[in-house]
Design a protein around this motif. Structure first.
Motif, PDB file in Angstrom:
ATOM      1  N   MET A   1     -49.952 -40.471 -27.867  1.00  0.00           N
ATOM      2  CA  MET A   1     -49.078 -40.798 -26.433  1.00  0.00           C
ATOM      3  C   MET A   1     -48.184 -41.662 -26.034  1.00  0.00           C
ATOM      4  SD  MET A   1     -50.708 -39.808 -22.860  1.00  0.00           S
ATOM      5  CE  MET A   1     -51.153 -41.073 -22.181  1.00  0.00           C
ATOM      6  N   ALA A   2     -46.719 -40.385 -26.504  1.00  0.00           N
ATOM      7  CA  ALA A   2     -45.912 -41.338 -25.950  1.00  0.00           C
ATOM      8  C   ALA A   2     -44.879 -41.654 -24.837  1.00  0.00           C
ATOM      9  CB  ALA A   2     -44.621 -41.035 -27.390  1.00  0.00           C
ATOM     10  N   ILE A   3     -44.894 -41.944 -24.066  1.00  0.00           N
ATOM     11  CA  ILE A   3     -44.384 -42.007 -22.919  1.00  0.00           C
ATOM     12  C   ILE A   3     -43.003 -43.061 -22.583  1.00  0.00           C
ATOM     13  CG2 ILE A   3     -44.390 -43.560 -19.945  1.00  0.00           C
ATOM     14  CD1 ILE A   3     -47.811 -43.279 -21.423  1.00  0.00           C
ATOM     15  N   ALA A   4     -42.113 -42.327 -22.210  1.00  0.00           N
ATOM     16  CA  ALA A   4     -40.394 -42.390 -22.490  1.00  0.00           C
ATOM     17  C   ALA A   4     -40.383 -43.219 -20.454  1.00  0.00           C
ATOM     18  CB  ALA A   4     -40.053 -41.787 -21.973  1.00  0.00           C
ATOM     19  N   ALA A   5     -40.390 -43.873 -19.834  1.00  0.00           N
ATOM     20  CA  ALA A   5     -40.313 -45.021 -18.801  1.00  0.00           C
ATOM     21  C   ALA A   5     -38.538 -44.940 -18.777  1.00  0.00           C
ATOM     22  CB  ALA A   5     -41.348 -45.832 -19.050  1.00  0.00           C
ATOM     23  N   MET A   6     -38.244 -44.687 -17.536  1.00  0.00           N
ATOM     24  CA  MET A   6     -37.309 -44.769 -17.171  1.00  0.00           C
ATOM     25  C   MET A   6     -36.704 -45.813 -15.724  1.00  0.00           C
ATOM     26  SD  MET A   6     -34.409 -41.769 -16.604  1.00  0.00           S
ATOM     27  CE  MET A   6     -33.684 -41.876 -15.134  1.00  0.00           C
ATOM     28  N   TRP A   7     -35.778 -46.247 -15.565  1.00  0.00           N
ATOM     29  CA  TRP A   7     -35.782 -46.968 -15.223  1.00  0.00           C
ATOM     30  C   TRP A   7     -34.104 -47.102 -14.639  1.00  0.00           C
ATOM     31  CZ3 TRP A   7     -32.219 -51.202 -13.866  1.00  0.00           C
ATOM     32  CH2 TRP A   7     -32.577 -52.270 -13.201  1.00  0.00           C
ATOM     33  N   GLU A   8     -34.259 -46.743 -13.062  1.00  0.00           N
ATOM     34  CA  GLU A   8     -32.381 -46.282 -12.315  1.00  0.00           C
ATOM     35  C   GLU A   8     -31.888 -46.647 -11.628  1.00  0.00           C
ATOM     36  OE1 GLU A   8     -29.176 -44.804 -10.264  1.00  0.00           O
ATOM     37  OE2 GLU A   8     -32.037 -44.971  -9.442  1.00  0.00           O
ATOM     38  N   ALA A   9     -30.776 -48.211 -10.969  1.00  0.00           N
ATOM     39  CA  ALA A   9     -30.670 -48.568 -10.127  1.00  0.00           C
ATOM     40  C   ALA A   9     -29.287 -48.746 -10.155  1.00  0.00           C
ATOM     41  CB  ALA A   9     -30.482 -50.529 -10.177  1.00  0.00           C
ATOM     42  N   ARG A  10     -28.977 -48.094  -8.651  1.00  0.00           N
ATOM     43  CA  ARG A  10     -27.309 -48.508  -8.325  1.00  0.00           C
ATOM     44  C   ARG A  10     -26.948 -49.477  -8.355  1.00  0.00           C
ATOM     45  NH1 ARG A  10     -26.263 -44.451  -4.057  1.00  0.00           N
ATOM     46  NH2 ARG A  10     -26.575 -45.842  -2.318  1.00  0.00           N
ATOM     47  N   ALA A  11     -25.683 -49.896  -7.792  1.00  0.00           N
ATOM     48  CA  ALA A  11     -24.866 -51.222  -8.085  1.00  0.00           C
ATOM     49  C   ALA A  11     -24.197 -51.092  -7.129  1.00  0.00           C
ATOM     50  CB  ALA A  11     -24.078 -51.581  -9.113  1.00  0.00           C
ATOM     51  N   GLU A  12     -24.086 -52.374  -6.516  1.00  0.00           N
ATOM     52  CA  GLU A  12     -23.580 -52.655  -5.566  1.00  0.00           C
ATOM     53  C   GLU A  12     -21.968 -52.329  -5.556  1.00  0.00           C
ATOM     54  OE1 GLU A  12     -23.944 -52.616  -1.912  1.00  0.00           O
ATOM     55  OE2 GLU A  12     -25.581 -53.479  -1.982  1.00  0.00           O
TER      56      GLU A  12
END
Length: 91
Positions: A1-12
């Motif tokens: 099984m393949a998993i895509a992990a996405m992480w998103e941050a908004r900068a100051e």
């Protein structure tokens, strides 16, 4: 099984470059030797209305490893993270 992990941050405000530098220097090393990591990509976006964002997408063959939270001075809010299971691959 393949998993895509996405992480998103908004900068100051005006801090997109600093947040991206932190991701490369401090967050990505957490993933580099993790078992099951297939590939990791980093993206940046700059939007006058919504601010700068940095997105990390890592493809895994096993359980994804979480990225650390950035220093509070770099992020306008806590990062968001999601994991997605691959359903298909297209051309």
């Amino acid at each position: 099984m393949a998993i895509a992990a996405m992480w998103e941050a908004r900068a100051e405000a005006g801090g997109g470059a600093a947040l991206a530098a932190w991701v490369h220097a401090a967050a990505l090393p957490v993933l580099v030797d993790a078992p099951g990591l297939e590939r990791v990509e980093v993206f940046a976006s700059s939007d006058e209305r919504d601010g700068d964002r940095v997105v990390v997408i890592a493809l895994w063959t096993g359980e994804p490893v979480s990225l650390p939270d950035p220093p509070a001075a770099l992020a306008a809010r806590p990062p968001h993270a999601w994991s997605f299971e691959r359903l298909s691959v297209g051309p």
